[in-house]
Enzyme design. Structure first.
Site, PDB file in Angstrom:
ATOM      1  N   VAL A  38      67.942 -26.304  20.598  1.00  0.00           N
ATOM      2  CA  VAL A  38      66.842 -27.077  21.321  1.00  0.00           C
ATOM      3  C   VAL A  38      66.785 -28.479  20.596  1.00  0.00           C
ATOM      4  O   VAL A  38      66.723 -29.626  21.116  1.00  0.00           O
ATOM      5  CB  VAL A  38      65.687 -26.485  21.219  1.00  0.00           C
ATOM      6  CG1 VAL A  38      64.460 -27.161  21.900  1.00  0.00           C
ATOM      7  CG2 VAL A  38      65.941 -24.984  22.275  1.00  0.00           C
ATOM      8  N   CYS A  39      66.759 -28.565  19.464  1.00  0.00           N
ATOM      9  CA  CYS A  39      66.305 -29.705  18.334  1.00  0.00           C
ATOM     10  C   CYS A  39      67.425 -30.795  18.628  1.00  0.00           C
ATOM     11  O   CYS A  39      67.460 -31.860  18.663  1.00  0.00           O
ATOM     12  CB  CYS A  39      66.399 -29.452  16.971  1.00  0.00           C
ATOM     13  SG  CYS A  39      65.287 -28.255  16.386  1.00  0.00           S
ATOM     14  N   SER A  40      68.861 -30.171  18.833  1.00  0.00           N
ATOM     15  CA  SER A  40      69.975 -31.059  19.098  1.00  0.00           C
ATOM     16  C   SER A  40      70.237 -31.674  20.498  1.00  0.00           C
ATOM     17  O   SER A  40      71.060 -32.466  20.769  1.00  0.00           O
ATOM     18  CB  SER A  40      71.358 -30.353  18.753  1.00  0.00           C
ATOM     19  OG  SER A  40      71.551 -29.741  17.488  1.00  0.00           O
ATOM     20  N   MET A  41      69.033 -31.160  21.241  1.00  0.00           N
ATOM     21  CA  MET A  41      68.955 -31.999  22.557  1.00  0.00           C
ATOM     22  C   MET A  41      67.723 -32.605  22.547  1.00  0.00           C
ATOM     23  O   MET A  41      67.552 -33.994  22.890  1.00  0.00           O
ATOM     24  CB  MET A  41      68.527 -30.728  23.614  1.00  0.00           C
ATOM     25  CG  MET A  41      68.228 -31.426  25.040  1.00  0.00           C
ATOM     26  SD  MET A  41      67.813 -30.152  26.180  1.00  0.00           S
ATOM     27  CE  MET A  41      66.604 -29.215  25.655  1.00  0.00           C
TER      28      MET A  41
END
EC number: 1.11.1.29
Length: 151
Positions: free
Chosen positions: A44-47
């Site tokens: 999610v953080c990488s989005m």
């Protein structure tokens, strides 16, 4: 814990850019968006962080700086930023001290929760949103830009 309307807790943290960043250094001339997120390289953080980075020009046009914060090191931040094209400063809150002051530390898991704080030019928190669980990502950059423009 609500900080809305309160002075934002100040801090100085090492950044992926190689220097230390002090929140109060923006007082008087920039709004600041703090994006707390659990871990570099997580799904999610990488989005989320690339989305904020992709809107950096819009935030700059609104006299606003976006800072990502989590407990990973500045070295990990730098590698993650390079791999995902993230151009925002990513701050290393290694002991979760800043996350605790903002009420978003998940000490039992050793991470911060996912949260967004909008701090105005005078250093006051004008908006905060803390996700119910770290895996949620409901407040997008467009939502935050609307809040910035309403200041």
């Amino acid at each position: 814990m609500t900080l809305t309307g309160q002075p934002a807790p100040d801090f100085t943290l090492p950044a992926s850019t190689g220097q230390d960043i002090t929140l109060s250094s923006y007082r008087g001339h920039k709004n600041v968006v703090l994006v707390f997120y659990p871990l570099d390289f997580s799904p999610v953080c990488s989005m989320q962080l690339p989305e904020y980075s992709g809107r950096q020009d819009d935030f700059t046009d609104a006299d606003t700086v976006v800072l990502g914060i989590n407990r990973d090191s500045a070295y990990t931040h730098k590698a993650w930023a390079a791999e995902y094209g993230i151009e925002l400063p990513l701050l290393a809150d290694l002991n979760l001290d800043v996350a605790r002051r903002y009420g978003v530390a998940l000490d039992e898991r050793g991470i911060s929760g996912r949260a967004v704080f909008l701090i105005d030019r005078e250093g006051k928190v004008r908006y905060q949103h803390v996700e119910t669980t770290p895996g949620e990502y409901t407040v997008r950059p467009d939502d935050v830009l609307e809040k910035v423009k309403a200041l």
